[in-house]
Motif scaffolding. Sequence first.
Motif, short mmCIF file in Angstrom:
data_model
loop_
_atom_site.label_atom_id
_atom_site.label_comp_id
_atom_site.label_asym_id
_atom_site.label_seq_id
_atom_site.Cartn_x
_atom_site.Cartn_y
_atom_site.Cartn_z
N ALA A 309 0.83 -1.20 0.00
CA ALA A 309 0.00 0.00 0.00
C ALA A 309 0.86 1.25 0.00
N PHE A 310 1.93 1.24 0.79
CA PHE A 310 2.83 2.38 0.79
C PHE A 310 3.42 2.60 -0.60
N GLY A 311 3.83 1.51 -1.25
CA GLY A 311 4.39 1.64 -2.58
C GLY A 311 3.43 2.28 -3.56
N HIS A 312 2.16 1.88 -3.50
CA HIS A 312 1.16 2.49 -4.39
C HIS A 312 1.06 3.99 -4.14
N LEU A 313 1.04 4.38 -2.87
CA LEU A 313 0.88 5.79 -2.53
C LEU A 313 2.14 6.60 -2.86
N PHE A 314 3.29 6.08 -2.47
CA PHE A 314 4.53 6.83 -2.64
C PHE A 314 4.93 6.92 -4.11
N TYR A 315 4.90 5.81 -4.80
CA TYR A 315 5.35 5.82 -6.19
C TYR A 315 4.34 6.54 -7.09
N SER A 316 3.08 6.58 -6.68
CA SER A 316 2.14 7.43 -7.39
C SER A 316 2.54 8.89 -7.25
N GLY A 317 3.08 9.23 -6.08
CA GLY A 317 3.61 10.58 -5.88
C GLY A 317 4.79 10.85 -6.80
N ALA A 318 5.66 9.85 -6.97
CA ALA A 318 6.78 10.01 -7.90
C ALA A 318 6.27 10.23 -9.32
N ALA A 319 5.25 9.45 -9.71
CA ALA A 319 4.65 9.64 -11.04
C ALA A 319 4.06 11.03 -11.17
N ASN A 320 3.45 11.51 -10.10
CA ASN A 320 2.88 12.85 -10.08
C ASN A 320 3.96 13.91 -10.27
N ALA A 321 5.13 13.68 -9.66
CA ALA A 321 6.22 14.65 -9.73
C ALA A 321 6.73 14.85 -11.15
N ILE A 322 6.65 13.82 -11.98
CA ILE A 322 7.22 13.93 -13.33
C ILE A 322 6.15 13.86 -14.41
N ARG A 323 4.91 14.01 -14.05
CA ARG A 323 3.80 13.79 -14.98
C ARG A 323 3.87 14.70 -16.21
N ASP A 324 4.42 15.91 -16.06
CA ASP A 324 4.44 16.86 -17.16
C ASP A 324 5.75 16.86 -17.94
N LEU A 325 6.66 15.93 -17.61
CA LEU A 325 7.96 15.91 -18.27
C LEU A 325 7.93 14.96 -19.48
N GLY A 326 8.43 15.43 -20.60
CA GLY A 326 8.46 14.63 -21.81
C GLY A 326 9.63 13.66 -21.84
N ARG A 327 9.73 12.92 -22.94
CA ARG A 327 10.73 11.87 -23.08
C ARG A 327 12.15 12.41 -22.93
N ARG A 328 12.45 13.55 -23.56
CA ARG A 328 13.83 14.06 -23.51
C ARG A 328 14.26 14.41 -22.10
N LYS A 329 13.38 15.02 -21.34
CA LYS A 329 13.74 15.34 -19.97
C LYS A 329 13.85 14.08 -19.12
N ARG A 330 12.99 13.11 -19.36
CA ARG A 330 13.06 11.87 -18.59
C ARG A 330 14.36 11.12 -18.83
N GLU A 331 14.93 11.29 -20.00
CA GLU A 331 16.21 10.64 -20.28
C GLU A 331 17.35 11.23 -19.46
N LEU A 332 17.15 12.42 -18.90
CA LEU A 332 18.17 13.06 -18.07
C LEU A 332 18.07 12.65 -16.60
N MET A 333 17.04 11.88 -16.26
CA MET A 333 16.71 11.64 -14.86
C MET A 333 17.23 10.30 -14.34
N ASP A 334 17.18 10.14 -13.03
CA ASP A 334 17.55 8.89 -12.37
C ASP A 334 16.69 7.76 -12.93
N PRO A 335 17.30 6.74 -13.54
CA PRO A 335 16.51 5.66 -14.14
C PRO A 335 15.59 4.95 -13.15
N GLY A 336 16.02 4.85 -11.89
CA GLY A 336 15.18 4.22 -10.88
C GLY A 336 13.89 5.00 -10.64
N LEU A 337 14.00 6.32 -10.61
CA LEU A 337 12.82 7.16 -10.44
C LEU A 337 11.87 6.98 -11.62
N ILE A 338 12.39 6.96 -12.82
CA ILE A 338 11.55 6.77 -14.01
C ILE A 338 10.86 5.41 -13.96
#
Length: 468
Positions: A309-338
């Motif tokens: 349950a924590f994983g669903h809540l927390f990682y949904s927050g991570a998804a929320n944090a990057i929701r507006d970032l496109g592919r090019r910006k995501r390629e610059l990010m921590d692969p684990g976060l993506i």
Amino acid sequence: MSQEIPRMTAVELLGRYRDHSLSPVEATTAMLDQIERLDKNTNAFCLVDRDTTLAFARESEQRYQKNEPRGLLDGVPVAVKDVFLTPMWPTLKGSKTADPDSTLNKSAPATAALARNGYVPVGKTTTPEFGWKGVTDNPVDGVTNNPWDISKTAGGSSGGSGVAVALGMAPLALGTDAGGSIRIPAAFCGIVGLKPSYGEVPHWPTPPYGNLAHAGPMSWTVADCALMMNVLTEADPRDTQAVPRRNIDYTAELGRSMKGLRIAYSPNLGFVDVNPEVEKSVAEAANIFAGLGAEVVRVDPAFSDPLAAFGHLFYSGAANAIRDLGRRKRELMDPGLIEVAEKASQLSMLEYLAAVNEANALRERMATFHGKYDLLLTPSIPITAFKTGREVPEDWPNTRWPTWTPFTYPFNMTGQPALSVPCGFDRQGLPIGLQVVGARFNDALVLAAGHAYQQANPLTNHRPALFS
């Protein structure tokens, strides 16, 4: 004197400022020198701006010369985790995707309250990207190492703040905690860290992790932690979920007796595998509370591991944090976060709401539990610090960080206050943390208990070898 200054607590510095035996400029200079001397080993800071910091210190010094100090922390150096907005410095959150200019000329509630009370910001401390994991490394700043053994992790996500306090780079630091991010580095770095009750410390902008996320103090002593809470709890209308300020003097509450308290001691919450050295130190800490007059009962809160349950809540927050970032910006990010964010983005609404339901049930269970027990004692972390630059220990059976932090994230789900205070060291000389948990909004009792323990078993004279 300059060699002794980094060992001083905020309370000690304030006393010296008031009797004019030490100035804020002298203290700040000594701590900036400490950063310059040691941080090449640890990478606690991602930004140090000596000129700006000394300008704050000189303004404070002038106020003391006029005997007109400002607020509760005038002249005290504070390290600021690089997720808090600071008007003079950019806030990158460890990400190459951040726009530095867009974050200037803005303050978070915590930094605004500190400024009203005369703090001296010594710099921004390193965080994993968007504070997403329990260790500290990011694509911009690299890896943060443990002050007791630089081959080990400092923990995270407030790892830079934990290192800064342990090495005397600042007596106080700001951290955030959405799954253990104050308490993990507090335990691994051998310092004090409080995750306050949810809503007790205003936090803005609204964090992507929702009501899992708390802002709080990190320090060398519980007394300093309480003093910082007196400042951080100042009201700020931008946080619409913060509770009205209760005007508690946390410092005045530190003298509470432990006699008559009913304290639950749970070495493993009924489901955690704990390192024997950690278990031994925490058991000895529980015995100290018994010696202080509390009734200590070995009992589990009787909930099952809420990891999924924590994983669903927390990682949904991570998804929320990057929701507006496109592919090019995501390629610059921590692969684990993506990876975790993209997985969470596939959750259905009902799966997410089921996790919300489980958090609500856990909150109710712990409210009932604290109807019987004033406090709960557990280890902060079931292990000690492991190899740096890794999300999990070597040969760990799982790939994600929450699997080794089972004592911390349940209390983000419940919103309870939880304090990590040092209680010993393992055979490698690595710190062990005791976690003190209280009922929601009983932060004052949690701090009082931590202070009573620290008075009975002071480890505060033992600094990392790197310090000297």
